[in-house]
Scaffold this motif. Structure first.
Motif, PDB file in Angstrom:
ATOM      1  N   PRO A   1       0.827  -1.214   0.000  1.00 52.26           N
ATOM      2  CA  PRO A   1       0.000   0.000   0.000  1.00 52.26           C
ATOM      3  C   PRO A   1       0.859   1.261   0.000  1.00 52.26           C
ATOM      4  CG  PRO A   1      -0.038  -1.037   2.171  1.00 52.26           C
ATOM      5  CD  PRO A   1       0.758  -1.931   1.272  1.00 52.26           C
ATOM      6  N   LEU A   2       0.580   2.153  -0.955  1.00 54.89           N
ATOM      7  CA  LEU A   2       1.209   3.474  -0.974  1.00 54.89           C
ATOM      8  C   LEU A   2       0.321   4.459  -0.223  1.00 54.89           C
ATOM      9  CD1 LEU A   2       2.400   3.724  -4.683  1.00 54.89           C
ATOM     10  CD2 LEU A   2       3.715   3.030  -2.679  1.00 54.89           C
ATOM     11  N   GLN A   3      -0.969   4.248  -0.331  1.00 59.02           N
ATOM     12  CA  GLN A   3      -1.988   4.984   0.407  1.00 59.02           C
ATOM     13  C   GLN A   3      -3.076   3.973   0.731  1.00 59.02           C
ATOM     14  OE1 GLN A   3      -3.298   8.389  -1.847  1.00 59.02           O
ATOM     15  NE2 GLN A   3      -1.272   9.287  -1.883  1.00 59.02           N
ATOM     16  N   LYS A   4      -4.134   4.409   1.386  1.00 56.26           N
ATOM     17  CA  LYS A   4      -5.183   3.460   1.774  1.00 56.26           C
ATOM     18  C   LYS A   4      -5.807   2.766   0.576  1.00 56.26           C
ATOM     19  CE  LYS A   4      -6.369   5.564   6.155  1.00 56.26           C
ATOM     20  NZ  LYS A   4      -7.418   6.184   6.963  1.00 56.26           N
ATOM     21  N   SER A   5      -5.905   3.432  -0.548  1.00 53.72           N
ATOM     22  CA  SER A   5      -6.552   2.823  -1.711  1.00 53.72           C
ATOM     23  C   SER A   5      -5.647   2.822  -2.949  1.00 53.72           C
ATOM     24  CB  SER A   5      -7.865   3.541  -2.023  1.00 53.72           C
ATOM     25  OG  SER A   5      -7.620   4.887  -2.329  1.00 53.72           O
ATOM     26  N   VAL A   6      -4.344   2.840  -2.727  1.00 55.82           N
ATOM     27  CA  VAL A   6      -3.376   2.795  -3.827  1.00 55.82           C
ATOM     28  C   VAL A   6      -2.302   1.771  -3.460  1.00 55.82           C
ATOM     29  CG1 VAL A   6      -1.703   4.095  -5.194  1.00 55.82           C
ATOM     30  CG2 VAL A   6      -3.779   5.227  -4.368  1.00 55.82           C
ATOM     31  N   PHE A   7      -2.120   0.776  -4.337  1.00 59.85           N
ATOM     32  CA  PHE A   7      -1.157  -0.286  -4.097  1.00 59.85           C
ATOM     33  C   PHE A   7      -0.199  -0.374  -5.268  1.00 59.85           C
ATOM     34  CE2 PHE A   7      -4.241  -1.311  -1.013  1.00 59.85           C
ATOM     35  CZ  PHE A   7      -3.698  -2.227  -0.128  1.00 59.85           C
ATOM     36  N   TYR A   8       1.000  -0.917  -5.003  1.00 61.14           N
ATOM     37  CA  TYR A   8       2.042  -1.030  -6.023  1.00 61.14           C
ATOM     38  C   TYR A   8       2.845  -2.290  -5.762  1.00 61.14           C
ATOM     39  CZ  TYR A   8       6.218   0.134  -8.744  1.00 61.14           C
ATOM     40  OH  TYR A   8       7.255   0.117  -9.633  1.00 61.14           O
ATOM     41  N   GLY A   9       3.272  -2.932  -6.833  1.00 64.57           N
ATOM     42  CA  GLY A   9       4.154  -4.072  -6.659  1.00 64.57           C
ATOM     43  C   GLY A   9       4.227  -4.945  -7.893  1.00 64.57           C
ATOM     44  N   GLY A  10       5.143  -5.899  -7.838  1.00 66.55           N
ATOM     45  CA  GLY A  10       5.392  -6.798  -8.957  1.00 66.55           C
ATOM     46  C   GLY A  10       4.440  -7.972  -8.976  1.00 66.55           C
ATOM     47  N   LEU A  11       3.905  -8.252 -10.163  1.00 65.21           N
ATOM     48  CA  LEU A  11       3.045  -9.407 -10.373  1.00 65.21           C
ATOM     49  C   LEU A  11       3.544 -10.181 -11.574  1.00 65.21           C
ATOM     50  CD1 LEU A  11      -0.476  -7.711 -10.048  1.00 65.21           C
ATOM     51  CD2 LEU A  11       0.753  -8.984  -8.282  1.00 65.21           C
ATOM     52  N   ASN A  12       3.527 -11.496 -11.465  1.00 62.89           N
ATOM     53  CA  ASN A  12       3.822 -12.313 -12.635  1.00 62.89           C
ATOM     54  C   ASN A  12       2.513 -12.450 -13.434  1.00 62.89           C
ATOM     55  OD1 ASN A  12       2.327 -14.455 -11.482  1.00 62.89           O
ATOM     56  ND2 ASN A  12       4.125 -15.266 -10.466  1.00 62.89           N
ATOM     57  N   PRO A  13       2.549 -12.979 -14.650  1.00 64.05           N
ATOM     58  CA  PRO A  13       1.330 -13.031 -15.470  1.00 64.05           C
ATOM     59  C   PRO A  13       0.122 -13.714 -14.797  1.00 64.05           C
ATOM     60  CG  PRO A  13       3.217 -13.358 -16.870  1.00 64.05           C
ATOM     61  CD  PRO A  13       3.733 -13.350 -15.439  1.00 64.05           C
ATOM     62  N   PRO A  14       0.278 -14.867 -14.127  1.00 63.01           N
ATOM     63  CA  PRO A  14      -0.890 -15.450 -13.470  1.00 63.01           C
ATOM     64  C   PRO A  14      -1.440 -14.561 -12.343  1.00 63.01           C
ATOM     65  CG  PRO A  14       0.820 -17.117 -13.721  1.00 63.01           C
ATOM     66  CD  PRO A  14       1.438 -15.800 -14.093  1.00 63.01           C
ATOM     67  N   GLU A  15      -0.551 -13.891 -11.607  1.00 62.98           N
ATOM     68  CA  GLU A  15      -1.000 -12.996 -10.544  1.00 62.98           C
ATOM     69  C   GLU A  15      -1.738 -11.785 -11.123  1.00 62.98           C
ATOM     70  OE1 GLU A  15       2.448 -13.872  -7.204  1.00 62.98           O
ATOM     71  OE2 GLU A  15       2.847 -12.417  -8.800  1.00 62.98           O
ATOM     72  N   ALA A  16      -1.260 -11.275 -12.261  1.00 64.15           N
ATOM     73  CA  ALA A  16      -1.926 -10.146 -12.915  1.00 64.15           C
ATOM     74  C   ALA A  16      -3.332 -10.555 -13.362  1.00 64.15           C
ATOM     75  CB  ALA A  16      -1.099  -9.648 -14.090  1.00 64.15           C
ATOM     76  N   ARG A  17      -3.467 -11.771 -13.889  1.00 66.24           N
ATOM     77  CA  ARG A  17      -4.799 -12.262 -14.261  1.00 66.24           C
ATOM     78  C   ARG A  17      -5.668 -12.424 -13.022  1.00 66.24           C
ATOM     79  NH1 ARG A  17      -1.567 -15.091 -17.846  1.00 66.24           N
ATOM     80  NH2 ARG A  17      -1.573 -16.995 -16.616  1.00 66.24           N
ATOM     81  N   SER A  18      -5.075 -12.897 -11.924  1.00 61.38           N
ATOM     82  CA  SER A  18      -5.815 -13.042 -10.669  1.00 61.38           C
ATOM     83  C   SER A  18      -6.312 -11.697 -10.165  1.00 61.38           C
ATOM     84  CB  SER A  18      -4.945 -13.696  -9.591  1.00 61.38           C
ATOM     85  OG  SER A  18      -4.648 -15.010  -9.925  1.00 61.38           O
ATOM     86  N   LEU A  19      -5.510 -10.663 -10.348  1.00 57.00           N
ATOM     87  CA  LEU A  19      -5.914  -9.321  -9.944  1.00 57.00           C
ATOM     88  C   LEU A  19      -7.188  -8.904 -10.672  1.00 57.00           C
ATOM     89  CD1 LEU A  19      -5.603  -6.493  -8.702  1.00 57.00           C
ATOM     90  CD2 LEU A  19      -3.958  -5.987 -10.512  1.00 57.00           C
ATOM     91  N   GLU A  20      -7.222  -9.117 -11.983  1.00 61.39           N
ATOM     92  CA  GLU A  20      -8.419  -8.745 -12.746  1.00 61.39           C
ATOM     93  C   GLU A  20      -9.622  -9.568 -12.314  1.00 61.39           C
ATOM     94  OE1 GLU A  20     -10.160  -8.201 -17.242  1.00 61.39           O
ATOM     95  OE2 GLU A  20      -8.053  -8.767 -17.003  1.00 61.39           O
ATOM     96  N   VAL A  21      -9.443 -10.876 -12.147  1.00 58.66           N
ATOM     97  CA  VAL A  21     -10.540 -11.744 -11.703  1.00 58.66           C
ATOM     98  C   VAL A  21     -11.040 -11.292 -10.332  1.00 58.66           C
ATOM     99  CG1 VAL A  21     -11.102 -14.102 -10.970  1.00 58.66           C
ATOM    100  CG2 VAL A  21      -9.831 -13.725 -13.090  1.00 58.66           C
ATOM    101  N   LEU A  22     -10.124 -10.994  -9.435  1.00 54.38           N
ATOM    102  CA  LEU A  22     -10.474 -10.538  -8.092  1.00 54.38           C
ATOM    103  C   LEU A  22     -11.298  -9.254  -8.146  1.00 54.38           C
ATOM    104  CD1 LEU A  22     -10.041 -10.622  -4.961  1.00 54.38           C
ATOM    105  CD2 LEU A  22      -8.026  -9.201  -5.391  1.00 54.38           C
ATOM    106  N   ALA A  23     -10.832  -8.269  -8.923  1.00 53.64           N
ATOM    107  CA  ALA A  23     -11.550  -6.993  -9.020  1.00 53.64           C
ATOM    108  C   ALA A  23     -12.957  -7.214  -9.552  1.00 53.64           C
ATOM    109  CB  ALA A  23     -10.774  -6.026  -9.911  1.00 53.64           C
ATOM    110  N   ARG A  24     -13.089  -8.028 -10.574  1.00 57.64           N
ATOM    111  CA  ARG A  24     -14.406  -8.249 -11.181  1.00 57.64           C
ATOM    112  C   ARG A  24     -15.315  -9.085 -10.282  1.00 57.64           C
ATOM    113  NH1 ARG A  24     -14.156  -5.757 -15.790  1.00 57.64           N
ATOM    114  NH2 ARG A  24     -12.210  -5.626 -16.962  1.00 57.64           N
ATOM    115  N   LYS A  25     -14.725  -9.910  -9.426  1.00 58.48           N
ATOM    116  CA  LYS A  25     -15.513 -10.755  -8.522  1.00 58.48           C
ATOM    117  C   LYS A  25     -15.951  -9.996  -7.271  1.00 58.48           C
ATOM    118  CE  LYS A  25     -15.178 -15.009  -5.836  1.00 58.48           C
ATOM    119  NZ  LYS A  25     -14.317 -16.128  -5.452  1.00 58.48           N
ATOM    120  N   VAL A  26     -15.059  -9.226  -6.669  1.00 57.22           N
ATOM    121  CA  VAL A  26     -15.318  -8.580  -5.382  1.00 57.22           C
ATOM    122  C   VAL A  26     -16.021  -7.232  -5.538  1.00 57.22           C
ATOM    123  CG1 VAL A  26     -14.222  -7.604  -3.325  1.00 57.22           C
ATOM    124  CG2 VAL A  26     -13.391  -9.763  -4.267  1.00 57.22           C
ATOM    125  N   LEU A  27     -15.636  -6.477  -6.555  1.00 57.49           N
ATOM    126  CA  LEU A  27     -16.150  -5.114  -6.695  1.00 57.49           C
ATOM    127  C   LEU A  27     -17.382  -5.075  -7.595  1.00 57.49           C
ATOM    128  CD1 LEU A  27     -12.727  -3.290  -7.137  1.00 57.49           C
ATOM    129  CD2 LEU A  27     -13.936  -3.868  -5.033  1.00 57.49           C
TER     130      LEU A  27
END
Length: 96
Positions: free
Chosen positions: A31-57
């Motif tokens: 976390p850089l701020q409460k609603s801003v995050f930064y960091g390295g993701l490999n391709p499967p993790e990047a896909r997981s990020l999109e799936v997570l956003a679409r599932k939770v939000l």
């Protein structure tokens, strides 16, 4: 191969916001701020990020941006409130 991502979100519901924030930390984002995050993701993790956003939000209520981004840590430290900011680039997997 890791790619750095910047994730920014505005989530109206506290429960969804907490779940999403905790999940970003589990992915290894910092976390850089409460609603801003930064960091390295490999391709499967990047896909997981999109799936997570679409599932939770909720598309009708929440907003979330995620995109590849490289931040110069020295420039981040020059900004207000980040003088002691520390970030270590991912360099592979750790096996225990």
């Amino acid at each position: 191969m890791y790619v750095n991502y910047l994730v920014c979100y505005d989530v109206s519901d506290s429960t969804r916001r907490k779940k999403f924030s905790d999940s970003l930390k589990e992915l290894g984002l910092v976390p850089l701020q409460k609603s801003v995050f930064y960091g390295g993701l490999n391709p499967p993790e990047a896909r997981s990020l999109e799936v997570l956003a679409r599932k939770v939000l909720l598309d009708e209520e929440d907003r979330c941006l995620w995109f590849p981004c490289h931040l110069d840590i020295n420039k981040v430290r020059a900004c207000l409130g980040y003088r002691d900011f520390q970030y270590v680039e991912a360099d592979g997997y750790l096996f225990l």
